[in-house]
Design an enzyme around this catalytic site. Structure first.
Site, PDB file in Angstrom:
ATOM      1  N   GLU A   1       0.807  -1.209   0.000  1.00 23.56           N
ATOM      2  CA  GLU A   1       0.000   0.000   0.000  1.00 23.56           C
ATOM      3  C   GLU A   1       0.847   1.268   0.000  1.00 23.56           C
ATOM      4  O   GLU A   1       1.906   1.332   0.626  1.00 23.56           O
ATOM      5  CB  GLU A   1      -0.939   0.004   1.215  1.00 23.56           C
ATOM      6  CG  GLU A   1      -1.898  -1.171   1.189  1.00 23.56           C
ATOM      7  CD  GLU A   1      -3.078  -1.002   2.112  1.00 23.56           C
ATOM      8  OE1 GLU A   1      -3.222   0.069   2.726  1.00 23.56           O
ATOM      9  OE2 GLU A   1      -3.870  -1.950   2.219  1.00 23.56           O
ATOM     10  N   ASP A   2       0.352   2.248  -0.717  1.00 28.47           N
ATOM     11  CA  ASP A   2       0.846   3.632  -0.630  1.00 28.47           C
ATOM     12  C   ASP A   2       2.328   3.771  -0.965  1.00 28.47           C
ATOM     13  O   ASP A   2       3.053   4.476  -0.264  1.00 28.47           O
ATOM     14  CB  ASP A   2       0.590   4.209   0.773  1.00 28.47           C
ATOM     15  CG  ASP A   2      -0.881   4.290   1.124  1.00 28.47           C
ATOM     16  OD1 ASP A   2      -1.693   3.636   0.452  1.00 28.47           O
ATOM     17  OD2 ASP A   2      -1.233   5.011   2.063  1.00 28.47           O
TER      18      ASP A   2
ATOM     19  N   CYS B   1      -6.756   4.380  -2.339  1.00 32.90           N
ATOM     20  CA  CYS B   1      -6.929   2.930  -2.436  1.00 32.90           C
ATOM     21  C   CYS B   1      -8.287   2.465  -2.947  1.00 32.90           C
ATOM     22  O   CYS B   1      -8.354   1.652  -3.869  1.00 32.90           O
ATOM     23  CB  CYS B   1      -6.622   2.283  -1.090  1.00 32.90           C
ATOM     24  SG  CYS B   1      -7.524   2.992   0.300  1.00 32.90           S
TER      25      CYS B   1
ATOM     26  N   ASP C   1      -0.269   0.083  -4.630  1.00 33.26           N
ATOM     27  CA  ASP C   1      -1.661   0.373  -4.971  1.00 33.26           C
ATOM     28  C   ASP C   1      -1.929   1.824  -5.379  1.00 33.26           C
ATOM     29  O   ASP C   1      -3.032   2.150  -5.801  1.00 33.26           O
ATOM     30  CB  ASP C   1      -2.620  -0.089  -3.877  1.00 33.26           C
ATOM     31  CG  ASP C   1      -2.588   0.750  -2.616  1.00 33.26           C
ATOM     32  OD1 ASP C   1      -1.668   1.561  -2.436  1.00 33.26           O
ATOM     33  OD2 ASP C   1      -3.516   0.589  -1.791  1.00 33.26           O
ATOM     34  N   HIS C   2      -0.963   2.701  -5.257  1.00 29.34           N
ATOM     35  CA  HIS C   2      -0.956   4.059  -5.829  1.00 29.34           C
ATOM     36  C   HIS C   2       0.326   4.710  -5.353  1.00 29.34           C
ATOM     37  O   HIS C   2       1.170   4.042  -4.757  1.00 29.34           O
ATOM     38  CB  HIS C   2      -2.198   4.882  -5.426  1.00 29.34           C
ATOM     39  CG  HIS C   2      -2.482   4.908  -3.961  1.00 29.34           C
ATOM     40  ND1 HIS C   2      -1.706   5.591  -3.055  1.00 29.34           N
ATOM     41  CD2 HIS C   2      -3.462   4.305  -3.229  1.00 29.34           C
ATOM     42  CE1 HIS C   2      -2.186   5.422  -1.845  1.00 29.34           C
ATOM     43  NE2 HIS C   2      -3.245   4.640  -1.911  1.00 29.34           N
TER      44      HIS C   2
END
Length: 614
Positions: A20-21, A59, A220-221
């Site tokens: 994530e992130d 997300c 995810d980004h």
């Protein structure tokens, strides 16, 4: 659904490892400050993609795009933590895999803005694992790591791995100890994510499954730092993607695949669903908007990637973006609002707070100020010469042909996918009734997209010559066109709003609550004293969660926030408003109270000042 005889005989296992992130701040992407040995080693065996966009810079809508193979702007699911229905007959891609015999697991985050159309996973939990399948059943397994999530940037005390003195601070951030600490700590969390990925790869190897398993690694980004996460430019959308396809499945590889190779193909999250189906020997359904980039149904690729930003938790926004890998184009449809709207969760990061404090003190450079100021309608950046995206070329005479190319690409795409974002969020539900927003959007009789878009484009262009067109829009039969016409007057400021105050006074009684709220905000900002008093009364009435739905309440509270000190004498009435409204789903929890609390916080100094004056 067609399943090839080839794939039915020998279906590959597919392992997804996501973190994530975090963006491409990894050694294999040339970042010498990063420490990512496990994914660097995977990249040395597989293929590294250099131009991958998550489509959304946060997300839930990003994952919604992945699971459906549809742009969330087309399904009406681009708003952060929303919940909408898929159209009848559409499914999430693991459902097709399960039908084809795959054991599908997700460990453990879902966070979809789409309601699941039946059972999607064999197991979606913290215990989900490919080991739990039956016999030699092929698997599709997702493992998502949260160790690099935005929230981990704020953990103090923290044992440093990377020296803050050595980190590169991007041009848009102030170079302060707090910012350096956050960036260094971000790199520390990416190292932790790399270690988690290493563990997943090791257990695959120890089980003797590596030769039979295709591996994806992706973030995810963009990073959890402000002006990455939630920002619809490259810093918020570019992610790492490394794919390893073992020799046994070399015929599923793309032409450019070599060990340690690099692909400059444009790939986006909307492509993941059709690609996995293709790898499994399943022809992607024609309604999917992405393109397979691996397997027998891989295409030649596209010319552009597309991004979007909608509501970010409690704050409204509408941004669309396009890239060809070198240039990035952003179209801001609410340019009177800054990129840095007050999203409470974002303000928990120390960088956000110190950055805003320095802005308030007038202590920032022009590149650092831009995040907190109203935006230009269009932004154009050259990543080759300006990787931090701080030099806006939209007004450059030398770049007008480039600009026009991106304008055309943006318009063509939103018309093709039937972007539903030009309706206020609550209006979509009301117009769809028991239908899906996607079905609404694909019905020109119910959603005249081109006409609504034309007014949104005119309104947000900020062109003074557009005023007659806005006035004409005030009389249109479609409420969304009236809504955008009023926003266009508000964006042009006091003179435009006052010239058409009589029309705004009529609009404040419109049958659409979103038109009423937009008119009340315009009169509250720029009307005479009587207009302002009436406007605040109307906004307070629309902010009452006992009588209004969540979308109306949030719109009204955002408009009251826009009025600022002008409503300081109504602070008691604001404090008395309910902290919630009827929720369409639990995912919308907390937005009302956050808006209300922040509004009261901003009014407190003005109330004290007014009391001292008396």
């Amino acid at each position: 659904m067609a399943i090839s005889s080839f794939a039915s005989a020998r279906q590959p296992n597919i392992l997804w490892i996501s973190s994530e992130d975090h963006g491409p701040q990894m050694g294999c992407y040339g970042d010498t400050y990063a420490t990512t040995p496990n994914i660097d080693q995977l990249a040395s065996r597989g293929l590294r993609y250099t131009h991958v966009w998550s489509n959304a810079p946060v997300c839930a809508p990003a994952r919604t795009t992945i699971i459906s193979g549809l742009y969330a702007t087309s399904t009406g699911a681009e708003q952060m933590r929303s919940e909408v229905a898929l159209p009848e007959g559409f499914r999430m891609f693991p459902q097709y895999l399960r039908e084809a015999g795959y054991y599908c697991t997700n460990n453990a985050k879902e966070d979809y803005n789409l309601r699941k159309p039946g059972q999607v996973w064999d197991d979606s939990s913290a215990q989900a694992h490919w080991r739990n399948r039956s016999g030699d059943q092929p698997f599709f397994a997702v493992f998502n790591s949260t160790v690099s999530h935005e929230s981990r940037l704020r953990v103090r005390p923290h044992e440093a791995v990377h020296d803050p003195a050595l980190v590169r601070v991007p041009a848009y951030h102030p170079d302060t100890p707090e910012v350096r600490q956050d960036w260094a700590q971000y790199y520390d969390t990416v190292t932790q994510a790399d270690a988690v990925a290493g563990d997943r790869l090791k257990e695959l190897e120890e089980a003797g499954m590596s030769a039979d398993t295709i591996v994806f690694y992706w973030g995810d980004h963009g990073s959890g730092m402000p002006r990455s996460k939630r920002f619809a430019g490259n810093s918020g959308l570019q992610v790492p993607l490394i794919i390893y396809i073992p020799e046994a499945f070399r015929d599923l590889r793309p032409p450019e695949y070599v060990a340690g190779g690099v692909s400059d193909r444009l790939v986006a999250f909307v492509d993941f669903a059709p690609t996995v189906l293709s790898l499994a020997g399943i022809q992607p359904p024609p309604w999917m908007q992405g393109e397979a980039f691996l397997g027998p149904w891989q295409t030649d690729g596209r010319e552009f990637n597309y991004g979007f930003r909608g509501r970010m938790d409690e704050r409204m926004d509408l941004v669309r973006s396009v890239t060809d890998g070198r240039f990035v184009y952003l179209r801001n449809y609410l340019p009177h609002l800054p990129h840095g709207q007050h999203v409470r969760y974002q303000f928990e990061t120390p960088t956000t707070r110190i950055w805003k404090e320095l802005f308030d003190q007038g202590a920032l450079t022009p590149a650092q100020v831009a995040f907190w100021q109203p935006r230009p309608p269009e932004e154009l950046y050259d990543l080759q010469s300006d990787p931090d995206e701080v030099i806006n070329l939209a007004g450059s005479p030398a770049h007008q042909e480039v600009l026009k190319r991106f304008q055309r690409a943006h318009l063509d795409q939103l018309l093709e996918i039937r972007d539903t974002g030009f309706l206020p969020e609550g209006d979509r539900f009301e117009r769809a009734v028991n239908d899906s927003p996607y079905a609404l959007g694909h019905d020109p009789a119910r959603y005249p997209l081109k006409q609504i878009y034309d007014m949104a484009d005119l309104a947000s262009s900020l062109d003074p010559a557009a005023e007659p067109g806005l006035v004409e829009g005030l009389m249109d039969s479609h409420s969304a066109i009236r809504y955008w016409a009023i926003l266009g007057l508000t964006m042009r400021g006091e003179n435009a709003a006052r010239r058409h105050a009589d029309s705004l006074r009529v609009a404040i009684d419109d049958f659409s609550p979103y038109v009423r709220i937009a008119a009340a905000e315009a009169l509250g900002l720029y009307g005479d004293s009587e207009d302002r008093s009436t406007a605040v009364d109307r906004l307070l009435a629309h902010a009452d969660g006992q009588s209004q739905n969540l979308f109306v309440v949030c719109a009204a509270l955002n408009s009251l926030t826009a009025l600022g000190p002008a409503v300081s004498d109504r602070a008691d009435a604001i404090a008395a408003l309910p902290d919630e409204a009827a929720l369409p789903a639990s995912r919308y929890q907390g937005y009302v109270v956050r808006l209300k609390e922040h509004l009261l916080e901003t009014l407190q100094p003005h109330r004290k000042h007014a009391g001292a004056a008396h």
